[in-house]
Scaffold this active site. Structure first.
Site, PDB file in Angstrom:
ATOM      1  CE1 TYR A 152     -34.788  34.106 -24.217  1.00 30.07           C
ATOM      2  CE2 TYR A 152     -34.121  36.782 -24.393  1.00 30.07           C
ATOM      3  CZ  TYR A 152     -33.943  34.760 -24.374  1.00 30.07           C
ATOM      4  OH  TYR A 152     -32.597  35.122 -24.931  1.00 30.07           O
ATOM      5  CE  LYS A 156     -31.728  32.695 -22.319  1.00 28.03           C
ATOM      6  NZ  LYS A 156     -31.042  31.771 -22.911  1.00 28.03           N
TER       7      LYS A 156
HETATM    8  N1  LIG Z   1     -31.262  35.220 -31.536  1.00 31.43           N
HETATM    9  C1  LIG Z   1     -30.506  36.011 -30.716  1.00 31.43           C
HETATM   10  O1  LIG Z   1     -31.075  37.040 -31.064  1.00 31.43           O
HETATM   11  C2  LIG Z   1     -30.423  35.734 -29.065  1.00 31.43           C
HETATM   12  C3  LIG Z   1     -29.982  36.948 -28.602  1.00 31.43           C
HETATM   13  C4  LIG Z   1     -29.570  36.636 -27.170  1.00 31.43           C
HETATM   14  C5  LIG Z   1     -29.688  35.217 -26.792  1.00 31.43           C
HETATM   15  N2  LIG Z   1     -30.272  33.934 -27.444  1.00 31.43           N
HETATM   16  C6  LIG Z   1     -30.044  32.788 -26.692  1.00 31.43           C
HETATM   17  O2  LIG Z   1     -29.359  31.371 -27.878  1.00 31.43           O
HETATM   18  C7  LIG Z   1     -29.968  30.062 -27.608  1.00 31.43           C
HETATM   19  C8  LIG Z   1     -30.220  29.387 -28.729  1.00 31.43           C
HETATM   20  O3  LIG Z   1     -31.364  30.721 -29.132  1.00 31.43           O
HETATM   21  P1  LIG Z   1     -31.258  30.799 -31.178  1.00 31.43           P
HETATM   22  O4  LIG Z   1     -31.514  32.179 -31.710  1.00 31.43           O
HETATM   23  O5  LIG Z   1     -29.456  29.985 -31.962  1.00 31.43           O
HETATM   24  O6  LIG Z   1     -32.470  30.171 -31.700  1.00 31.43           O
HETATM   25  P2  LIG Z   1     -33.137  28.966 -32.816  1.00 31.43           P
HETATM   26  O7  LIG Z   1     -32.523  29.937 -33.988  1.00 31.43           O
HETATM   27  O8  LIG Z   1     -34.486  29.160 -32.732  1.00 31.43           O
HETATM   28  O9  LIG Z   1     -32.069  27.339 -32.536  1.00 31.43           O
HETATM   29  C9  LIG Z   1     -32.814  26.882 -31.093  1.00 31.43           C
HETATM   30  C10 LIG Z   1     -32.096  25.263 -30.534  1.00 31.43           C
HETATM   31  O10 LIG Z   1     -33.061  24.901 -29.186  1.00 31.43           O
HETATM   32  C11 LIG Z   1     -33.480  23.993 -29.743  1.00 31.43           C
HETATM   33  N3  LIG Z   1     -34.223  22.964 -28.370  1.00 31.43           N
HETATM   34  C12 LIG Z   1     -35.543  24.572 -28.533  1.00 31.43           C
HETATM   35  N4  LIG Z   1     -36.521  24.163 -27.823  1.00 31.43           N
HETATM   36  C13 LIG Z   1     -36.282  23.159 -27.088  1.00 31.43           C
HETATM   37  C14 LIG Z   1     -36.247  21.986 -26.297  1.00 31.43           C
HETATM   38  N5  LIG Z   1     -37.609  21.840 -25.202  1.00 31.43           N
HETATM   39  N6  LIG Z   1     -35.888  20.824 -25.251  1.00 31.43           N
HETATM   40  C15 LIG Z   1     -34.594  20.651 -26.550  1.00 31.43           C
HETATM   41  N7  LIG Z   1     -33.688  21.462 -27.577  1.00 31.43           N
HETATM   42  C16 LIG Z   1     -34.543  22.131 -27.921  1.00 31.43           C
HETATM   43  C17 LIG Z   1     -34.423  23.984 -31.325  1.00 31.43           C
HETATM   44  O11 LIG Z   1     -34.446  22.650 -32.139  1.00 31.43           O
HETATM   45  P3  LIG Z   1     -35.633  21.460 -32.074  1.00 31.43           P
HETATM   46  O12 LIG Z   1     -36.481  22.515 -32.061  1.00 31.43           O
HETATM   47  O13 LIG Z   1     -35.519  20.691 -32.802  1.00 31.43           O
HETATM   48  O14 LIG Z   1     -35.658  21.320 -30.394  1.00 31.43           O
HETATM   49  C18 LIG Z   1     -32.691  24.266 -31.792  1.00 31.43           C
HETATM   50  O15 LIG Z   1     -32.499  23.167 -31.644  1.00 31.43           O
HETATM   51  C19 LIG Z   1     -31.355  30.348 -26.612  1.00 31.43           C
HETATM   52  O16 LIG Z   1     -30.977  29.924 -25.720  1.00 31.43           O
HETATM   53  C20 LIG Z   1     -31.493  31.515 -26.776  1.00 31.43           C
HETATM   54  O17 LIG Z   1     -31.990  32.284 -26.486  1.00 31.43           O
HETATM   55  C21 LIG Z   1     -30.495  33.807 -28.729  1.00 31.43           C
END
Ligand SMILES: NC(=O)c1ccc[n+]([C@@H]2O[C@H](COP(=O)([O-])OP(=O)(O)OC[C@H]3O[C@@H](n4cnc5c(N)ncnc54)[C@H](OP(=O)(O)O)[C@@H]3O)[C@@H](O)[C@H]2O)c1
Length: 259
Positions: A152, A156
């Protein structure tokens, strides 16, 4: 009148859904991408109706070459393309030697290959328009390495470094690239990987709304390329950058051994 097309990957939940909401609220038409087609269609119709913009669902699994190609072709053929948000992502937890190989390959594809190909498809359109922005949703994790999260953090780190390099290539063109580096954010991310980070105080968390507001404010101001929402996370990253790399490994190993 529409301000142009915004493409958001991972648009059904968390940070991606919030980008779709706020960009719709700013008057952009939306092309929304995720795997779950029903949820995506509901998201598109709710956000489209709420803001009076065109919102189209584009179901795709961005770990698959064919789906990335379909989306890249759609992006390259959209003359009104204004914004691309490469957001879709997921986490896993556990030592690489014990992890399911297919999931780790999928992570590399989703966090590195898909954003790279979609950015490459978007840039010629934006350069012709002399305007546009690509946001690559990276993470504070891009500045560290961590036991239990080796792949991961590495994917990133690619996204952050990639964004900085492309931003340098685009200087003076009117096209922006941002590496958005959030810290802990309330979304479905942690429940999807069935692991909540242990013993984190409430102030360690941000909302997706504040993360996206900060990202769009950075774009409005024309930079910086690395955009870190939340003063606490900006301090953390500054401290990480001043720390010896070996110390980061020692802290992450101790944390991981306690989980
Ligand atoms: N939450 C945190 O603490 C955090 C911190 C730093 C960075 N981030 C980054 O922020 C970004 C968004 O994360 P989030 O926290 O908003 O996560 P989330 O709430 O789990 O949402 C993830 C989204 O990505 C879609 N997705 C997952 N796998 C996919 C695939 N193979 N193809 C197309 N769409 C896909 C999911 O929909 P489906 O399952 O329907 O595909 C969902 O819409 C990520 O890149 C994550 O690494 C998150």
């Amino acid at each position: 009148m529409s301000r142009g097309l915004a493409v958001v990957t991972g648009a059904t939940a968390g940070i991606g859904r919030e980008f779709a909401e706020q960009l719709g609220g700013r008057g952009y038409d939306l092309l929304l991408v995720a795997r779950d087609g029903d949820r995506l269609a509901r998201t598109a119709s709710t956000i489209g109706a709420a803001h009076g913009v065109e919102a189209e669902a584009f179901p795709a699994d961005l770990t698959l070459d064919d789906d990335v190609t379909r989306l890249a072709e759609r992006i390259a053929g959209s003359p009104g393309l204004a914004i691309l948000i490469n957001n879709a992502g997921f986490g896993t937890q556990g030592r690489l030697a014990e992890a399911a190989p297919e999931l780790q390959v999928a992570m590399v594809r989703l966090h590195t290959l898909a954003p790279m190909r979609l950015t490459q498809a978007a840039l010629p359109v934006m350069l012709r328009n002399r305007a546009g922005a690509v946001v690559n949703v990276s993470s504070v994790a891009s500045f560290i390495y961590s036991a239990g999260n080796a792949n991961y953090c590495a994917t990133k780190a690619y996204l952050t470094t990639f964004s900085e390099g492309v931003a340098a290539e685009l200087a003076g063109t009117g096209v922006q690239v941002q590496a958005l580096c959030p810290g802990f954010t309330h979304t479905e991310f942690h429940s999807r990987m069935a692991a909540m980070p242990a013993r984190l105080p409430r102030y360690a968390w941000m909302t997706a709304r504040d993360v996206v507001r900060h990202s769009l404010r950075c774009l409005d101001r024309g930079g910086p390329t690395i955009c870190i929402p939340g003063m606490r996370f900006r301090f953390l990253v500054a401290a990480i950058r001043l720390s010896p790399r070996r110390l980061i490994g020692w802290v992450s190993r101790r944390r991981y051994d306690r989980v």
